[in-house]
Enzyme design. Structure first.
Site, mmCIF file in Angstrom:
data_model
loop_
_atom_site.group_PDB
_atom_site.id
_atom_site.type_symbol
_atom_site.label_atom_id
_atom_site.label_comp_id
_atom_site.label_asym_id
_atom_site.label_seq_id
_atom_site.Cartn_x
_atom_site.Cartn_y
_atom_site.Cartn_z
ATOM 1 N N GLU A 141 11.504 9.486 1.695
ATOM 2 C CA GLU A 141 11.609 8.662 0.303
ATOM 3 C C GLU A 141 12.498 9.234 -0.561
ATOM 4 O OE1 GLU A 141 11.390 8.033 -2.857
ATOM 5 O OE2 GLU A 141 9.093 7.939 -3.244
ATOM 6 N N CYS B 231 10.030 8.322 -8.810
ATOM 7 C CA CYS B 231 10.956 7.568 -8.083
ATOM 8 C C CYS B 231 10.988 6.304 -8.553
ATOM 9 C CB CYS B 231 10.628 7.839 -6.559
ATOM 10 S SG CYS B 231 8.963 7.541 -6.228
#
Lengths: 527, 527
Positions: free
Chosen positions: A265, A302
């Protein structure tokens, strides 16, 4: 309470690695907290061999034993009490409220995985019974179930030292599905990593789990990461971090004699679209909430909203800028991340079409505690410069002003892969929103209406992933129970005597789980 | 009936490619059947752009429309009648009975996917409803569903011109889940590919599907494959073929600016273990059935048993050899595959420890119609030479004789990834079988008891895949309904107005499908 030793932990033993030193630093005081040492190839070998050996036993543990291990991990984390929060706050500067919240989420997700493991329905047991009379060929008995794949290397993130750290979602989902784990601890918070390793030492001892099931390798050298990913006994990688580091790991894994899957990720710019009607109806509250979402965790999420697409509206831009300027300046996780943030912002404002709205001349002076930055540009500039889609990790957002609805769609069409996209709208703008959705469904893992992407709910319907470069495997999630499906694969058993089958597939259904039997879900025994 | 033109088919148009010629040959008569032309970069561009454009409409088609397309494809294949079997038999030499059977399986799997699409449960719709009163934070409404990922490139196999060909499982599972497909037809049977493209032309017209949803690019140039996999509009690859070609495609995909997933099934040696008690009880019937399994389809199955592990037993070896020698010699799919087979066998017998039991001096003379070959070696030689695990694609098997049970386990431990492993045993040998299983579960995708791996049942509990090098993605299957999960990913919708959601996720459940609602499976509407 654990006495910190600056050691690594390999398969039950605390060891002093043989590699170069690296330092942990308090991002607030800039004080050096401790000197640590890098693990090297010999430690990678030791951990990988122990993991492989442990795998044969660990994957045979009963679901109750495995659930007990996870529950013990959660208890031992809580038993560390204040030490964990205090040490981690020194290393990360994230603040006690945030860390307390993150810790609750972390033990919560560990217990959620324990519950899933106990239930065993997640193994997707499926049975198609034989039909010896079928013409032209007899139909065999086939049964399949998800099985663990082997030692998993986990690279913890800097920005979520608990939830995506040494005992974060990657490690726990791999353990839950029966895989040993070798963590390469994030070098920004080595003492925090060590505390989690001490948790594993106790939990493994209490639950009788094979010692090689967990190792922690400390270090900041790229060679350590490469050696771990290249090791032939490693079967998969979980990673949370930057695109640059994630892609490097993907490339190493793809070049192996036996390539392995990498679940990385790698962050995101999380575009937010605000339609004309939403702007009219609630522009000022959106501006306020947007600014707060960008500043959350010093922008080091994120899911931080890095791009905001709006109809031309200087009032809105100025409102966001005003809130951002008034919000507290907080510290970045470490000096490197602070400097990368400053550099990212500077690269953006080198573009003639990009303006720094709430300009502050001190940007360069204090990268560890930067200002909250609002940038502004036109749709035309944005569409002509794909570099403006790069993630600037920290408290900054780029507001893109559009002249018309076609530019909204053009921007959505031009987007790279992202974890999320958000749409602020009302029913009046359904037509443009439908066209937007059609684009965004191809670009992101989660679409949010009238809200912001920060704050990732942990539930079955959550998806935390997205097309590259947001993630390496768009079909996987690193948040939520489905994260368990990254580290398993099906094995099918044909005409196998019931007593030789995994318990989940045996005729009598001894675990009393839901199974797909000839296409129907039930918990019935096979007659 | 379709008049063959040796053309490629791009998004509704039959075109004459601009590249170099290649020839289709009858493997029985060695007669040249036709001259074809290679597609080049310009044709790849044309097909990819059309696919991308079609995607926006095709993925919005209703589940009934998409199911109707699949059903029409099955009908139009049947409407080709004898032409398809005749043309394909000329190009492959597989024989009418085999091709008739394979065609039935192929239309059967197309209709199975149509049924799955109509049902829509495969989309794994999941809903977690909001809880605005939750403390400390309100819980949002989250709903997720599997969505198609975009244009898929499919590389058909030589050995299953129907089931893994132009309209085989890869193409159909990608179409079923809403993705356009560009097939690079196998150059060994271009006329067969063309017939399937003519099927798609009719099915697309009848069902009103966007024309860019399907293209067929003919060619044998490596550059064509590379250009297709490198094309930025391609989102995934399905491949069935050799390890060498599959790995080359994996490497190209991994090096792209945006790497894409490659689902490659790359063959296997499918080890068969026979325990002492099974040998005693039914050695001669096992020998007979093993020999027939090896000779099936001239050994050109990815599930052909290439390695047989037994307790030392020369009678058994000789029995297998006798049946194999007596079995008819059949033709290979093409000269290249025949030559590769001969070369593979020669490499094996260059090993001092490997004996060709039913030696026939004509091996070199007739690679297109080779003898059925039984090789023999010791466990020690096998364990010391990992090259003996390489697949020799054709009618050959290597019988490995063991001195003791430890060698059984050592061989299982030393195995590379395989699609299958088989165990012939009785209850007397449960102890060794349990130890074997523990190893084999790590090495293969399917384990067969007292049977042979050829003949792959198509059902929900089937798994056709395995660890590398058997497959590129061990967690995927290329046979069975689960093959649909290769070309989709989840999109999660947060707080999205019901009328803007995909039908599967709307409050009223208009498609009346099973959904996971707050953790429970039901078809209830959301109130």
């Amino acid at each position: 309470m654990h006495n910190l030793t600056q050691q690594s932990y390999i398969a039950g033993d605390w060891i002093s690695p043989s590699g170069a030193n690296f330092r942990a630093q308090d991002p607030v005081s800039l004080e050096v907290l401790a000197e640590h040492k890098n693990c090297q190839q010999s430690e990678v070998n030791l951990a990988a061999q122990a993991a492989k050996q442990a795998f044969d036993n660990y994957r045979q543990t009963s679901i109750l034993d495995r659930a007990a291990l996870l529950e013990t991990i959660a208890e031992e984390i809580e038993a560390l009490g204040e030490q964990l929060i205090t040490v981690c706050n020194q290393e990360t500067g994230l603040g006690l409220p945030r860390l307390t919240g993150e810790l609750g989420r972390t033990t919560g997700q560990i217990r959620a995985f324990a519950a899933i493991v106990k239930d065993s329905t997640w193994t997707q047991a499926s049975i198609d019974t034989a039909d010896p009379a079928r013409q032209p060929l007899a139909k065999p008995d086939l049964r399949k179930i998800l099985k663990p794949i082997g030692p998993v290397a986990v690279f913890g993130a800097s920005n979520f030292p608990f939830a995506f750290g040494t005992l974060g979602g990657d490690t726990i989902s791999a353990l839950a599905s029966g895989n040993p784990v070798i963590v390469k601890g994030h070098p920004s918070h080595p003492a925090t990593n060590e505390l989690f390793a001490s948790v594993m030492e106790k939990a493994i001892a209490k639950s009788g789990t094979p010692k090689g099931t967990f190792s922690l390798l400390q270090g900041n050298a790229i060679s350590l990461s490469t050696e771990l990913v290249e090791h032939p006994l490693i079967e998969a990688v979980g990673f949370t971090g930057s695109l640059r580091a994630g892609r490097a790991i993907m490339d190493v894994a793809a070049k192996r004699t036996k390539p392995i899957p990498v679940f990385a990720e790698m962050g995101s710019v999380n575009p937010v679209f605000i339609t004309e009607s939403a702007m009219t109806q609630s522009g000022s509250s959106i501006a306020q909430n947007l600014a707060n979402s960008v500043c959350l965790g010093t922008g080091q999420f994120c899911t931080s909203p890095g791009i905001v697409v709006i109809p031309k509206n200087s009032d809105f831009v100025n409102s966001v800028a005003q809130v951002m300027t008034n919000n507290a300046r907080n510290v970045m996780l470490n000096e490197g991340i602070g400097k990368a943030f400053v550099q990212g912002v500077e690269t953006f404002i080198e573009n003639s079409g990009v303006t720094w709205i709430n300009k502050n001349d001190n940007l360069l002076d204090t990268p560890i505690q930067p200002p909250n930055i609002v940038l502004n540009t036109s749709a035309e500039t944005f569409l002509n410069n794909s570099e403006l889609q790069h993630e600037v990790f920290g408290p900054a957002t780029l507001i893109v002003e559009c002249d018309n609805e076609q530019q909204f769609i053009a921007i959505a069409h031009a987007l790279d892969g992202n974890l999320t996209a958000s749409i602020h709208t009302t029913e009046q703008d359904d037509q443009i929103v439908k066209a937007l959705l059609l684009q965004l469904e191809q670009k992101v893992g989660r679409i949010i209406f009238n809200g912001f992407p920060t704050g990732v709910e942990v539930c079955g319907s959550q998806n935390h992933g997205g097309p590259y470069p947001a993630a390496s495997v768009a079909a996987s999630t690193s948040v939520g129970i489905d994260a368990i499906y990254r580290f398993v694969r099906f094995v099918s058993y044909q005409d196998t005597p019931s007593h030789l089958l995994p318990a989940e597939l045996q005729d009598s259904n001894p675990l009393n789980i839901m199974r797909r039997v000839n296409g129907q879900f039930n918990a019935n025994p096979i007659k």
